[in-house]
Design an enzyme around this catalytic site. Structure first.
Site, PDB file in Angstrom:
ATOM      1  N   GLU A   1       1.981   0.001  -4.979  1.00 42.75           N
ATOM      2  CA  GLU A   1       0.986   1.000  -5.341  1.00 42.75           C
ATOM      3  C   GLU A   1       1.633   2.370  -5.459  1.00 42.75           C
ATOM      4  O   GLU A   1       2.192   2.882  -4.491  1.00 42.75           O
ATOM      5  CB  GLU A   1      -0.107   1.058  -4.268  1.00 42.75           C
ATOM      6  CG  GLU A   1      -1.207   2.031  -4.620  1.00 42.75           C
ATOM      7  CD  GLU A   1      -2.102   2.393  -3.440  1.00 42.75           C
ATOM      8  OE1 GLU A   1      -1.648   2.387  -2.293  1.00 42.75           O
ATOM      9  OE2 GLU A   1      -3.264   2.715  -3.710  1.00 42.75           O
TER      10      GLU A   1
ATOM     11  N   ASP B   1       0.821  -1.196   0.000  1.00 44.54           N
ATOM     12  CA  ASP B   1       0.000   0.000   0.000  1.00 44.54           C
ATOM     13  C   ASP B   1       0.865   1.259   0.000  1.00 44.54           C
ATOM     14  O   ASP B   1       1.847   1.336   0.748  1.00 44.54           O
ATOM     15  CB  ASP B   1      -0.870  -0.040   1.263  1.00 44.54           C
ATOM     16  CG  ASP B   1      -1.792   1.154   1.365  1.00 44.54           C
ATOM     17  OD1 ASP B   1      -2.607   1.333   0.455  1.00 44.54           O
ATOM     18  OD2 ASP B   1      -1.686   1.897   2.358  1.00 44.54           O
TER      19      ASP B   1
HETATM   20  C1  LIG Z   1      -5.723   1.274  -3.528  1.00 42.97           C
HETATM   21  C2  LIG Z   1      -5.388   1.379  -2.073  1.00 42.97           C
HETATM   22  O1  LIG Z   1      -5.024   0.405  -1.461  1.00 42.97           O
HETATM   23  N1  LIG Z   1      -5.528   2.531  -1.502  1.00 42.97           N
HETATM   24  C3  LIG Z   1      -5.233   2.780  -0.126  1.00 42.97           C
HETATM   25  C4  LIG Z   1      -4.000   3.595  -0.094  1.00 42.97           C
HETATM   26  O2  LIG Z   1      -3.639   3.893   1.181  1.00 42.97           O
HETATM   27  C5  LIG Z   1      -4.587   4.621   1.910  1.00 42.97           C
HETATM   28  C6  LIG Z   1      -4.036   4.793   3.287  1.00 42.97           C
HETATM   29  O3  LIG Z   1      -3.565   3.574   3.778  1.00 42.97           O
HETATM   30  C7  LIG Z   1      -5.932   3.935   1.921  1.00 42.97           C
HETATM   31  O4  LIG Z   1      -6.876   4.821   2.430  1.00 42.97           O
HETATM   32  C8  LIG Z   1      -6.318   3.550   0.530  1.00 42.97           C
HETATM   33  O5  LIG Z   1      -7.492   2.805   0.528  1.00 42.97           O
END
Ligand SMILES: CC(=O)N[C@H]1CO[C@H](CO)[C@@H](O)[C@@H]1O
Ligand SMILES: *[C@@H]1O[C@H](CO)[C@@H](O)[C@H](O)[C@H]1NC(C)=O
Ligand SMILES: *[C@@H]1O[C@H](CO)[C@@H](O)[C@H](O)[C@H]1NC(C)=O
Ligand SMILES: *[C@@H]1O[C@H](CO)[C@@H](O)[C@H](O)[C@H]1NC(C)=O
Ligand SMILES: *[C@@H]1O[C@H](CO)[C@@H](O)[C@H](O)[C@H]1NC(C)=O
Ligand SMILES: *[C@@H]1O[C@H](CO)[C@@H](O)[C@H](O)[C@H]1NC(C)=O
Ligand SMILES: [Ca+2]
Ligand SMILES: [Ca+2]
Length: 581
Positions: A294, A222
C-alpha cells in the site's frame, strides 16, 4: 520441410506451457472488511464464522483470492490496524480454530486467502511496547524513542521533531514511564516499530513465516511507505518542510513528508520480505505467495515496489492513481491519462493492477458518480493485470450516512467537528454489508450493530440483485467470467480517445480474439466509430457481451464497429464473434 514443421510445432507447444499463468497473474481479488461482512452470533460485529458462511458468495463472484483487513488481537483503537498480538485472532472475530475453518473452506472451494500485515506499528498494548517502555533488555529499541527538545522561547519540553500524525497533531507522544517521546505516525495507540533494530526485523519475519506455515497465500502490506524515517548518523531526525500551507498546521497534509515516507531502506525491507516469501515456496513448495503493498506516493515511488526490473516477482504495488486523481468531473481524457500513467512506466515483465476503493475511501460510486458504477467495474475488470474489488463495489453500493453520534473512526472523531466530520470519516464505506432487505440488511440480528446499517440495504442488496433479471451484480459476474479468456488474461492493450475526446475506448487483442471496451464520459449521446478510432485494427462486426445496466443495449447483439451508440456514463464490452462463453 517436415522437420521444420515438427520443430515449429514443438516450439509452439513449449512456449504455451512456459507461458502458463501463475494463479495470481491477472487474478481477481476481493477485499473483506471483517467487522462488517457477516455477523454469525448476533453481537453486532462481523466475524470469521460469518465470513466463512459467505465464502461461496465470494467464489460465485469469480474471485481468485480474498484479502481480509486485520483480524488479529487488537484493542481496536484503529479497528484492527493496532495489533497487540500478531499471532492471535481478535476475540470479536473468533479464534485460531475459526481462522483454520475459514482457511479450510477457502481451500475447499478454490479461493486463496490473503492477510493484512501491519508492520509500521503495533498497538501500545502489545507486550513489546510495554517491555520497551520499561526498558526491558532486548526490547529497548523495538520502538522509536527520543528525548525531547527545550523550546528556546517557552523553555518547555517539546517533541524531537515537527512531524505530524496522519490523524492530526504531533506524531510524538510523551511516556511518563520511560521519560522519553515515542513516534506514532498514526494514532498514539499505534507506536511505530523500529526497523533499525535487528531483533525486531527478525520478529516481523517470523510472523510472516508463522502465517505462511498455516497456509495463507500472501500478504497485503499496510502503509509500507512509513516503515523507515530519515535518521542522521548522530541518531537525530530532521524536521519536515511545510508542504501545503493551506492545510491547518495540525493537519498531516501541512508538511511535505520527505523524511517520514519512501526512504530507501523501506524498499530494501520490502525486497527482503519478497525473498522470504519466495524462499518459503522453495523450501516447502506449493503455490506462489503474493505481496501487495500500500502506497499513496507517486507512481514512480509506488512502482519501486516492483523491484528494479530484474526481479520478475509477484509484487503487487497497489495502483491508487484512479483513487488519487479521479472525481465526478473527470473526463475521458483524464481517465485515459491516469491509466496510461501507470501502464507506460511499468517495468517489463510485471503486471498492472487496478484499485478504485477500499475501507479508507468513500465508496467509489459516491466519489465518481453512481451512474458510472458499472462503467467503473467494466474498466477494472477489463484493463490488463490484476483487479481488486472492495466488498460492495459489485453491487454499486454508495456511502451510508453515519451520524456524528454514531461515528467511530478516529480520523473523523479527531476533527472535533460535528458538522464537517463526514468528509474525513471512513465510516460511510465501512457499514454492514447488505445481504437482503431484512433487519440490518441481513448482516446481524443485533438491535444495534457496531456501525449502523443505514437505509441503503432496503434498495441495494445481494438478494434483490440476484433475483432481478439484470443487475449490477449480474453484470459484474459476466465481467469476471469473460476475464478468464486469454484476450483479457494475456491480450495487449491499446487505448484511444474519440468523439472529441468524450469517449475513452480500448482494445484488447490476443491472437484472433478481440475485445473493445467503450466508456462514454460525455454529457450527450453520440455514435462512436471505433473501427475508425482503432484504424481498422479490430473486426468490423462484433457482439455486445455486456454493458452498463442503464445502457438499453441487449447482450449478444451484433454491431458494426463503425457505428456504436453509447449513452452518457455507459460502458460497453464488445467481443469478436469467435469468443464463445
Ligand atoms: C487501506 C488501508 O489499509 N489503510 C490503512 C492504512 O494504515 C492505517 C494505519 O494502520 C489504517 O488506519 C488504514 O485503515
Ligand atoms: C546531528 O546531525 C545533523 C546532520 O548532520 C545536524 O544537523 C545536527 O545538528 C546534529 N545534532 C546533534 C545533536 O548533534
Ligand atoms: C536490482 O536488484 C538486484 C537484486 O537485489 C540487484 O542484484 C541488482 O544489482 C539491482 N540492479 C540495479 C540496476 O539496481
Ligand atoms: C447525540 O448525543 C448527544 C449526547 O449524548 C445527545 O444529546 C443528542 O441528542 C444526540 N443526537 C442525536 C442526533 O442523536
Ligand atoms: C455519450 O453519451 C452522450 C450522452 O448520452 C451521447 O450524447 C453521446 O452520443 C454518447 N457518445 C457515444 C460515442 O455514443
Ligand atoms: C452493418 O453493416 C452492414 C453492411 O454495411 C449493413 O448491411 C447492416 O445493416 C449493418 N448492421 C447494423 C446492425 O447496423
Ligand atoms: Ca459477531
Ligand atoms: Ca515508521
Amino acid at each position: 520441410m517436415k522437420v521444420l514443421l515438427v520443430l515449429l510445432l514443438i516450439v509452439t507447444v513449449k512456449s504455451q506451457t512456459e507461458n502458463e499463468l501463475d494463479w495470481w497473474e491477472s487474478g481477481n481479488f476481493y477485499q473483506i472488511y471483517p467487522r462488517s461482512y457477516m455477523d454469525s452470533d448476533g453481537d453486532g460485529i462481523g466475524d470469521l464464522q460469518g465470513i466463512k458462511s459467505k465464502l461461496d458468495y465470494v467464489k460465485s463472484l469469480g474471485m481468485d483470492g480474498v484479502w481480509l483487513s486485520p483480524i488479529y488481537k487488537s484493542p481496536q483503537a484503529d479497528f484492527g490496524y493496532d495489533i497487540s498480538d500478531y499471532r492471535d485472532i481478535n476475540e470479536d472475530y473468533g479464534t485460531l480454530e475459526d481462522f483454520q475453518e475459514v482457511l479450510d473452506k477457502c481451500n475447499e472451494i478454490g479461493l486463496k486467502l490473503i492477510l493484512d500485515f501491519v508492520p509500521n506499528h503495533s498497538s501500545d498494548e502489545h507486550d513489546w511496547f510495554q517491555k520497551s517502555e520499561a526498558r526491558v533488555p532486548g526490547y529497548e529499541d523495538f520502538y522509536i524513542w527520543r528525548d525531547g527538545k527545550i523550546d528556546p522561547y517557552t523553555n518547555l519540553l517539546v517533541p524531537p521533531t515537527n512531524w505530524i500524525s496522519f490523524f492530526r497533531y504531533s506524531a510524538w507522544r510523551w511516556s511518563n514511564i520511560r521519560q522519553q517521546f515515542y513516534l506514532h505516525q498514526f494514532h498514539y495507540k499505534q507506536p511505530d516499530l523500529n526497523y533499525r533494530d535487528a531483533k525486531l526485523v527478525q520478529e516481523m519475519k517470523n510472523i510472516l513465516t508463522y502465517w505462511m506455515t498455516k497456509g495463507v497465500a500472501g500478504f497485503r502490506i499496510d502503509i509500507i511507505v512509513c516503515l523507515y524515517e530519515k535518521m542522521f548518523s548522530n541518531g537525530t531526525f530532521p524536521d519536515e518542510p511545510v508542504g501545503n500551507p493551506n492545510c491547518g498546521f495540525n493537519d498531516h497534509c501541512y508538511l511535505d513528508h520527505i523524511y517520514t515516507q519512501d526512504q530507501d531502506e523501506t524498499f530494501d525491507m520490502a525486497y527482503q520480505w519478497r525473498e522470504l516469501l519466495d524462499e518459503f515456496k522453495e523450501t516447502f513448495g506449493g503455490f506462489t505467495r503474493i505481496m501487495m503493498t500500500e502506497s499513496y506516493s507517486s507512481v514512480e515511488k509506488a512502482q519501486r515496489f516492483y523491484g528494479n526490473g530484474t526481479r520478475k516477482g509477484s509484487y503487487v504495488p497497489f495502483n491508487f492513481e484512479i483513487i488519487k486523481n479521479m472525481n465526478k468531473e473527470s473526463t475521458a481524457k483524464d481517465y485515459k491519462r491516469t491509466i496510461d500513467s501507470w501502464l507506460d512506466p511499468m517495468p517489463a515483465g510485471v503486471l498492472a493492477n487496478w484499485v478504485v476503493g477500499n475501507h479508507d475511501q468513500h465508496r467509489v460510486a459516491s466519489r465518481l458518480g453512481v451512474q458510472k458504477g458499472d462503467l467503473i467495474n467494466i474498466m477494472v475488470q477489463t484493463l490488463p493485470g490484476i483487479a481488486i474489488t472492495y466488498m460492495g463495489e459489485e453491487l454499486v453500493m454508495t456511502n451510508v450516512h453515519v451520524s456524528w453520534n454514531d461515528t467511530l473512526d478516529p480520523q473523523a472523531c479527531n476533527t472535533n467537528d460535528p458538522i464537517n466530520y463526514e468528509s474525513s470519516s471512513r465510516d460511510p464505506a465501512r457499514t454492514p454489508f447488505p445481504w437482503d432487505s431484512s433487519k440490518n440488511g441481513g448482516f446481524s440480528t443485533a438491535d444495534k450493530t457496531w456501525l449502523p446499517a443505514g437505509d441503503l440495504y432496503k434498495t441495494v442488496n445481494v438478494q434483490f440483485q440476484e433475483q432481478a433479471q439484470n443487475s449490477h451484480l449480474k453484470i459484474f459476474r459476466k465481467l469476471t467470467t469473460v476475464r478468464k479468456q486469454n484476450v483479457f488474461r494475456r491480450g495487449d492493450y491499446h487505448g484511444v480517445l474519440t468523439n472529441n475526446e468524450n469517449v475513452y475506448a480500448y482494445s484488447r487483442n490476443y491472437g484472433d480474439q478481440y475485445a473493445v471496451i467503450i466508456l462514454n464520459f460525455s454529457k450527450n449521446t453520440e455514435t462512436v466509430n471505433v473501427l475508425n478510432a482503432f484504424e481498422n485494427s479490430i473486426p468490423t462486426q462484433m457482439k455486445i457481451y455486456t454493458s452498463s445496466l442503464a445502457s438499453g443495449l441487449g447482450d449478444d447483439t451484433t454491431v458494426n464497429t463503425s457505428s456504436v451508440k453509447v449513452d452518457s456514463n455507459i460502458g460497453v464490452v464488445l467481443l469478436s464473434t469467435n469468443i464463445n462463453i
